[in-house]
Design a protein around this motif. Structure first.
Motif, PDB file in Angstrom:
ATOM      1  N   VAL A  71      36.416   7.061 -35.916  1.00  0.00           N
ATOM      2  CA  VAL A  71      35.226   6.290 -36.274  1.00  0.00           C
ATOM      3  C   VAL A  71      35.418   5.707 -37.661  1.00  0.00           C
ATOM      4  CG1 VAL A  71      32.736   6.383 -36.741  1.00  0.00           C
ATOM      5  CG2 VAL A  71      33.699   7.694 -34.836  1.00  0.00           C
ATOM      6  N   VAL A  72      35.040   4.439 -37.805  1.00  0.00           N
ATOM      7  CA  VAL A  72      35.038   3.775 -39.109  1.00  0.00           C
ATOM      8  C   VAL A  72      33.604   3.374 -39.427  1.00  0.00           C
ATOM      9  CG1 VAL A  72      35.812   1.778 -40.447  1.00  0.00           C
ATOM     10  CG2 VAL A  72      37.391   2.913 -38.864  1.00  0.00           C
ATOM     11  N   VAL A  73      33.107   3.823 -40.573  1.00  0.00           N
ATOM     12  CA  VAL A  73      31.765   3.458 -41.036  1.00  0.00           C
ATOM     13  C   VAL A  73      31.916   2.438 -42.151  1.00  0.00           C
ATOM     14  CG1 VAL A  73      29.625   4.275 -42.096  1.00  0.00           C
ATOM     15  CG2 VAL A  73      30.828   5.720 -40.422  1.00  0.00           C
ATOM     16  N   VAL A  74      31.211   1.317 -42.038  1.00  0.00           N
ATOM     17  CA  VAL A  74      31.246   0.271 -43.058  1.00  0.00           C
ATOM     18  C   VAL A  74      29.879   0.210 -43.715  1.00  0.00           C
ATOM     19  CG1 VAL A  74      31.633  -2.184 -43.536  1.00  0.00           C
ATOM     20  CG2 VAL A  74      32.928  -1.035 -41.721  1.00  0.00           C
ATOM     21  N   GLY A  81      42.504  -1.955 -42.234  1.00  0.00           N
ATOM     22  CA  GLY A  81      42.751  -1.957 -40.798  1.00  0.00           C
ATOM     23  C   GLY A  81      44.206  -1.721 -40.457  1.00  0.00           C
ATOM     24  N   ALA A  82      45.088  -2.308 -41.238  1.00  0.00           N
ATOM     25  CA  ALA A  82      46.521  -2.158 -40.975  1.00  0.00           C
ATOM     26  C   ALA A  82      47.016  -0.750 -41.265  1.00  0.00           C
ATOM     27  CB  ALA A  82      47.305  -3.167 -41.812  1.00  0.00           C
ATOM     28  N   SER A  83      46.263  -0.008 -42.070  1.00  0.00           N
ATOM     29  CA  SER A  83      46.718   1.328 -42.472  1.00  0.00           C
ATOM     30  C   SER A  83      46.154   2.446 -41.601  1.00  0.00           C
ATOM     31  CB  SER A  83      46.307   1.597 -43.924  1.00  0.00           C
ATOM     32  OG  SER A  83      44.895   1.746 -44.047  1.00  0.00           O
ATOM     33  N   LEU A  84      45.362   2.108 -40.590  1.00  0.00           N
ATOM     34  CA  LEU A  84      44.761   3.140 -39.744  1.00  0.00           C
ATOM     35  C   LEU A  84      45.833   3.985 -39.062  1.00  0.00           C
ATOM     36  CD1 LEU A  84      41.887   1.235 -37.891  1.00  0.00           C
ATOM     37  CD2 LEU A  84      41.664   2.813 -39.812  1.00  0.00           C
ATOM     38  N   ASP A  85      45.572   5.278 -38.961  1.00  0.00           N
ATOM     39  CA  ASP A  85      46.464   6.136 -38.182  1.00  0.00           C
ATOM     40  C   ASP A  85      45.734   6.612 -36.928  1.00  0.00           C
ATOM     41  OD1 ASP A  85      45.120   8.793 -38.658  1.00  0.00           O
ATOM     42  OD2 ASP A  85      45.657   8.337 -40.733  1.00  0.00           O
ATOM     43  N   ASP A  86      46.456   7.241 -36.041  1.00  0.00           N
ATOM     44  CA  ASP A  86      45.907   7.604 -34.733  1.00  0.00           C
ATOM     45  C   ASP A  86      44.808   8.655 -34.804  1.00  0.00           C
ATOM     46  OD1 ASP A  86      47.548   5.826 -33.473  1.00  0.00           O
ATOM     47  OD2 ASP A  86      49.070   7.310 -32.926  1.00  0.00           O
ATOM     48  N   GLN A 105      39.905 -13.871 -41.363  1.00  0.00           N
ATOM     49  CA  GLN A 105      39.326 -13.279 -40.153  1.00  0.00           C
ATOM     50  C   GLN A 105      39.932 -11.921 -39.841  1.00  0.00           C
ATOM     51  OE1 GLN A 105      40.239 -16.531 -37.519  1.00  0.00           O
ATOM     52  NE2 GLN A 105      38.175 -17.382 -37.620  1.00  0.00           N
ATOM     53  N   ALA A 106      41.179 -11.717 -40.250  1.00  0.00           N
ATOM     54  CA  ALA A 106      41.844 -10.438 -39.989  1.00  0.00           C
ATOM     55  C   ALA A 106      41.128  -9.277 -40.667  1.00  0.00           C
ATOM     56  CB  ALA A 106      43.302 -10.501 -40.466  1.00  0.00           C
ATOM     57  N   GLY A 107      40.377  -9.560 -41.726  1.00  0.00           N
ATOM     58  CA  GLY A 107      39.619  -8.511 -42.394  1.00  0.00           C
ATOM     59  C   GLY A 107      38.415  -8.042 -41.598  1.00  0.00           C
ATOM     60  N   PHE A 108      38.058  -8.786 -40.553  1.00  0.00           N
ATOM     61  CA  PHE A 108      36.889  -8.482 -39.740  1.00  0.00           C
ATOM     62  C   PHE A 108      37.283  -8.007 -38.337  1.00  0.00           C
ATOM     63  CE2 PHE A 108      35.601 -11.067 -43.153  1.00  0.00           C
ATOM     64  CZ  PHE A 108      34.229 -10.961 -43.342  1.00  0.00           C
ATOM     65  N   ARG A 109      38.256  -8.674 -37.742  1.00  0.00           N
ATOM     66  CA  ARG A 109      38.548  -8.439 -36.326  1.00  0.00           C
ATOM     67  C   ARG A 109      39.060  -7.031 -36.057  1.00  0.00           C
ATOM     68  NH1 ARG A 109      36.129 -10.585 -32.397  1.00  0.00           N
ATOM     69  NH2 ARG A 109      36.521 -12.735 -33.072  1.00  0.00           N
ATOM     70  N   TRP A 110      39.721  -6.392 -37.023  1.00  0.00           N
ATOM     71  CA  TRP A 110      40.285  -5.058 -36.786  1.00  0.00           C
ATOM     72  C   TRP A 110      39.222  -4.014 -36.519  1.00  0.00           C
ATOM     73  CZ3 TRP A 110      39.198  -0.720 -39.719  1.00  0.00           C
ATOM     74  CH2 TRP A 110      38.559  -0.930 -40.949  1.00  0.00           C
ATOM     75  N   LEU A 111      37.966  -4.315 -36.856  1.00  0.00           N
ATOM     76  CA  LEU A 111      36.900  -3.326 -36.676  1.00  0.00           C
ATOM     77  C   LEU A 111      36.598  -3.040 -35.203  1.00  0.00           C
ATOM     78  CD1 LEU A 111      34.716  -4.471 -39.653  1.00  0.00           C
ATOM     79  CD2 LEU A 111      35.637  -2.169 -39.340  1.00  0.00           C
ATOM     80  N   ARG A 112      37.211  -3.797 -34.313  1.00  0.00           N
ATOM     81  CA  ARG A 112      37.124  -3.482 -32.883  1.00  0.00           C
ATOM     82  C   ARG A 112      38.507  -3.150 -32.326  1.00  0.00           C
ATOM     83  NH1 ARG A 112      32.094  -6.823 -30.196  1.00  0.00           N
ATOM     84  NH2 ARG A 112      30.718  -6.653 -31.998  1.00  0.00           N
ATOM     85  N   ILE A 116      39.371   3.110 -32.162  1.00  0.00           N
ATOM     86  CA  ILE A 116      38.269   3.416 -33.074  1.00  0.00           C
ATOM     87  C   ILE A 116      36.966   2.855 -32.548  1.00  0.00           C
ATOM     88  CG2 ILE A 116      39.796   3.418 -35.089  1.00  0.00           C
ATOM     89  CD1 ILE A 116      38.432   0.684 -35.852  1.00  0.00           C
ATOM     90  N   VAL A 117      35.876   3.412 -33.032  1.00  0.00           N
ATOM     91  CA  VAL A 117      34.546   2.817 -32.891  1.00  0.00           C
ATOM     92  C   VAL A 117      34.037   2.604 -34.307  1.00  0.00           C
ATOM     93  CG1 VAL A 117      32.184   3.142 -32.070  1.00  0.00           C
ATOM     94  CG2 VAL A 117      34.108   3.938 -30.682  1.00  0.00           C
ATOM     95  N   SER A 118      33.515   1.421 -34.578  1.00  0.00           N
ATOM     96  CA  SER A 118      33.056   1.085 -35.924  1.00  0.00           C
ATOM     97  C   SER A 118      31.544   1.009 -35.976  1.00  0.00           C
ATOM     98  CB  SER A 118      33.675  -0.229 -36.400  1.00  0.00           C
ATOM     99  OG  SER A 118      33.468  -1.256 -35.449  1.00  0.00           O
ATOM    100  N   VAL A 119      30.995   1.464 -37.094  1.00  0.00           N
ATOM    101  CA  VAL A 119      29.546   1.523 -37.299  1.00  0.00           C
ATOM    102  C   VAL A 119      29.217   0.867 -38.636  1.00  0.00           C
ATOM    103  CG1 VAL A 119      27.524   3.015 -37.542  1.00  0.00           C
ATOM    104  CG2 VAL A 119      29.409   3.703 -36.023  1.00  0.00           C
TER     105      VAL A 119
END
Length: 257
Positions: free
Chosen positions: A53-56, A44-49, A101-108, A112-115
């Protein structure tokens, strides 16, 4: 410690604007450890602009069976185990859980939209990881379960807020306190799942959803996603103001200002 232990069995792959995050521990049904959550937070911390979409997903026959069994140990010498947390001061234990929790909350995160692509079991931490995403596609054999209360614990990886947003107060209360499994068909009915597909159709369904999510212009898609997220908590007046501000930004961009 192996390299896989150190990185929490988390793999990533990038295809243009789509980032796929995979739990890759099929021999343990993608059971999670603190290293998993640290690795997820790092993603999550490494995401760029450019990521839209992030698929998990998880490899093998389960999305994630939850917490690795070794961590249920009451021995305080087990790193990351419940016993170790239980011996900490309340302040230190809460800070440790906050990092998890930081490993989960970044998905919103904004932008991004996460799936979540869910097959088989999604239990405990696995269910909370699926719930942390904006959208969920489930296979027909999938089920979600939050058994923490039945084990003397609570869901603490952001699951109570995300579940309540999705299904409402009374359903969330019942699901959390009974710890029962919610099968795919019921998940679709109550709004936990956006789609339920045959096991061999999961990849195709996720690809189709990702294509639809990335179809709108970037700015319009991100502004709309932000509005939907804020609508969960805003009062009508605040949400109306958010809509006006977002539309003004869109109109200015379209007009070339």
């Amino acid at each position: 410690m192996t390299a896989a232990d150190a990185d929490g069995w988390v793999r990533t792959a990038r295809d243009g604007a789509v980032l796929t995050v995979t739990l890759d521990r099929p021999d343990r049904l993608n059971a999670q450890t603190p290293a998993t959550w640290t690795a997820l937070a790092a993603v999550g911390a490494s995401l760029d602009d450019d990521v839209r979409v992030v698929v998990v997903r998880g490899t093998g026959r389960a999305f994630s069976a939850g917490l690795d069994r070794s961590l249920f140990s009451t021995d305080p010498s087990t790193p990351g185990g419940l016993g170790e947390l239980g011996q900490m001061s309340a302040e230190l234990a809460q800070e440790r859980i906050r990092t998890y929790q930081a490993g989960f909350r970044w998905l919103r995160s904004p932008g991004i939209v996460s799936v979540a692509a869910v097959q088989g079991h999604a239990i405990g931490a696995g269910a909370q990881l699926a719930l942390a995403c904006d959208l969920r596609v489930l296979t027909q054999d999938a089920s979600l379960r939050l058994p923490e209360a039945t084990l003397g614990l609570v869901p603490d990886l952001t699951g109570t807020s995300t579940l309540t947003e999705l299904v409402g107060y009374s359903r969330a209360m019942e699901i959390c306190l009974t710890g029962r499994a919610v099968a795919a068909a019921e998940a679709l009915t109550m709004g936990l799942a956006n789609a339920v597909v045959p096991a061999d159709g999961l990849d195709e369904a996720v690809r189709g959803l990702v294509t639809a999510l990335t179809a709108p212009p970037v700015g319009a898609g991100r502004e709309t996603a932000a509005l939907v997220r804020s609508a969960v908590r805003n009062d009508p007046e605040s949400q109306d103001a958010a809509e006006r501000a977002a539309q003004a930004r869109r109109l200015a961009e379209l007009a070339g200002r």
